[in-house]
Enzyme design. Structure first.
Site, short mmCIF file in Angstrom:
data_model
loop_
_atom_site.label_atom_id
_atom_site.label_comp_id
_atom_site.label_asym_id
_atom_site.label_seq_id
_atom_site.Cartn_x
_atom_site.Cartn_y
_atom_site.Cartn_z
N PRO A 73 0.81 -1.23 0.00
CA PRO A 73 0.00 0.00 0.00
C PRO A 73 0.83 1.27 0.00
CG PRO A 73 -0.94 -1.60 1.49
CD PRO A 73 0.37 -2.17 1.04
N CYS A 74 0.34 2.26 -0.74
CA CYS A 74 1.12 3.49 -0.95
C CYS A 74 0.64 4.67 -0.12
CB CYS A 74 1.07 3.88 -2.43
SG CYS A 74 -0.59 4.39 -3.00
N GLN A 75 -0.52 4.55 0.53
CA GLN A 75 -1.17 5.74 1.10
C GLN A 75 -0.26 6.55 2.02
OE1 GLN A 75 -2.53 2.74 0.85
NE2 GLN A 75 -4.72 2.83 0.40
N LEU A 77 2.91 6.76 1.93
CA LEU A 77 4.12 7.22 1.25
C LEU A 77 3.81 8.24 0.17
CD1 LEU A 77 5.75 3.71 0.86
CD2 LEU A 77 6.69 5.57 2.24
#
Length: 382
Positions: A73-75, A77
């Site tokens: 998951p990127c949220q 970053l």
């Protein structure tokens, strides 16, 4: 035929990009709705486990994978996130994911390759410390790694730069042709170079510069992705279109007026953003682009993140939400790919995914040569 595990699998877009030459032994995602879409497209052969990655153990993984793929998951970053980075609840799932890698290594089942994908904000999160932590984690597990920034715009009419970190186990012989003596653009961007330069000297010395060719010039356009009669969304009423135009600044309205004079159909992508007006007051603006590119698809956390398209043909102006199928096309998924019926679920699935042709390009030019797949295929064909 190579074998892989797919973590944070979503709808299986990494699997689609790897292609028929790869066999998925195990897939995992926390979201049960994405899991249903994964099974709808890839079957119910039993490789998918829906649940928290923290519950995955090496003992539950079958066989020995050549590759482990992880689009974690990127949220935390991303630039739009709260800046928690790898300490965050969502992006922090990198660590339990890596616990599985560590257990595989201890079990003498170390994958030859590990590929991670995330947003480019990873390079600067916490002043570069999160990128350093990822690279150090590879090194501590016996892997040399190299990073690339690949923009899906090279393959598809969507601006979508993403960071890919590919690690190769120390036991794998690397063909010198796959390496460059230093950074080469476009895949080694200035931002990536700066992130590597910030690494401690000892770690920096272990880093690789993957030498990957640029693709042929793409021939797809944003306009070619548009459905004439979408089923997942409806066209705005004339009043709604006028309301959208009224939210535009003079510069953006000028773009619309220029598109009316183009002499052919023009498709523009619109995102709503909060801006300061000439009086310093925050107002919501509709910002449009007519560079034949879609803006980066994002997960629909709110109405502003759903992309609106404006189709202009002479004096005729129409607008609507981008359709679910259009978002899938912008990710490189074929029209035979089965999407969720619910619009938000479909948008979330595609906006959270990895662009299929990017994975294929990376697999063809880096992953498969590292595994000797190209040579094996040539011998089989001889």
């Amino acid at each position: 035929m190579a074998e892989f595990y797919e973590f944070f699998a979503g709808g299986g877009m990494a699997r689609a990009g790897l292609g028929a030459g790869w066999t998925c032994l195990f897939a995992n995602d926390f979201d049960h709705k994405k899991g249903l879409t994964y099974q709808a497209n890839w079957g119910t052969g039993g490789e998918l486990t829906v649940g928290d990655v923290k519950q995955v153990t090496a003992a539950s993984l079958p066989g020995v994978a050549d590759l482990v793929w992880g689009s974690f998951p990127c949220q935390d970053l991303s630039l739009a996130g709260g800046g928690a980075g790898l300490r965050g609840e969502r992006s922090g799932t990198f660590y339990p994911f890596w616990n599985v890698i560590r257990a595989l290594v201890a079990d003498d089942r170390a994958p030859r390759l590990i590929a991670l994908e995330n947003v480019c904000g990873t390079l600067t999160s916490h002043g570069g410390k999160d990128f350093e932590a990822i690279c150090q984690t590879f090194a501590d597990a016996g892997y040399r790694c190299g990073a690339l920034v690949i923009n899906a715009a090279l393959f598809l009419p969507q601006s979508r730069p993403r960071l890919f970190v590919v690690g190769v186990h120390a036991d794998v012989n690397v063909d010198p042709a796959l390496l460059a003596p230093g950074p080469i653009e476009p895949f080694h961007t200035r931002g990536l170079q700066s992130a590597v330069e910030r690494l401690p000297a000892a770690l920096r010395e272990t880093m690789l510069w993957w030498n990957m060719p640029t693709p042929n010039r793409r021939n797809s356009t944003f306009a070619s992705m548009i459905e004439e009669n979408p089923t997942s969304v409806s066209w705005h009423t004339p009043a709604e279109t006028q309301q959208l135009l009224a939210m535009m600044s003079p510069i953006n309205l000028a773009k619309v007026n220029a598109a009316k004079r183009a002499g052919h159909r023009m498709v523009g992508g619109v995102y709503k953003r909060t801006r300061l007006n000439e009086k310093g007051v925050k107002v919501q603006r509709a910002e449009i682009r007519f560079d034949d590119m879609s803006g980066c698809l994002r997960t629909p956390a709110g109405g502003s993140s759903r992309q609106v398209i404006v189709v202009i043909d002479g004096a005729k102006v129409g607008s609507r939400l981008i359709s679910a199928r259009e978002t899938a096309r912008l990710m490189g998924l074929g029209d035979d790919y089965k999407l969720p019926r619910n619009y938000n679920e479909a948008y979330h699935l595609t906006g959270d995914g990895v662009a299929v042709p990017v994975v294929r390009h990376l697999a063809h030019h880096i992953l498969e040569p590292l595994l000797g797949m190209a040579e094996a295929a040539e011998r089989a064909a001889a």
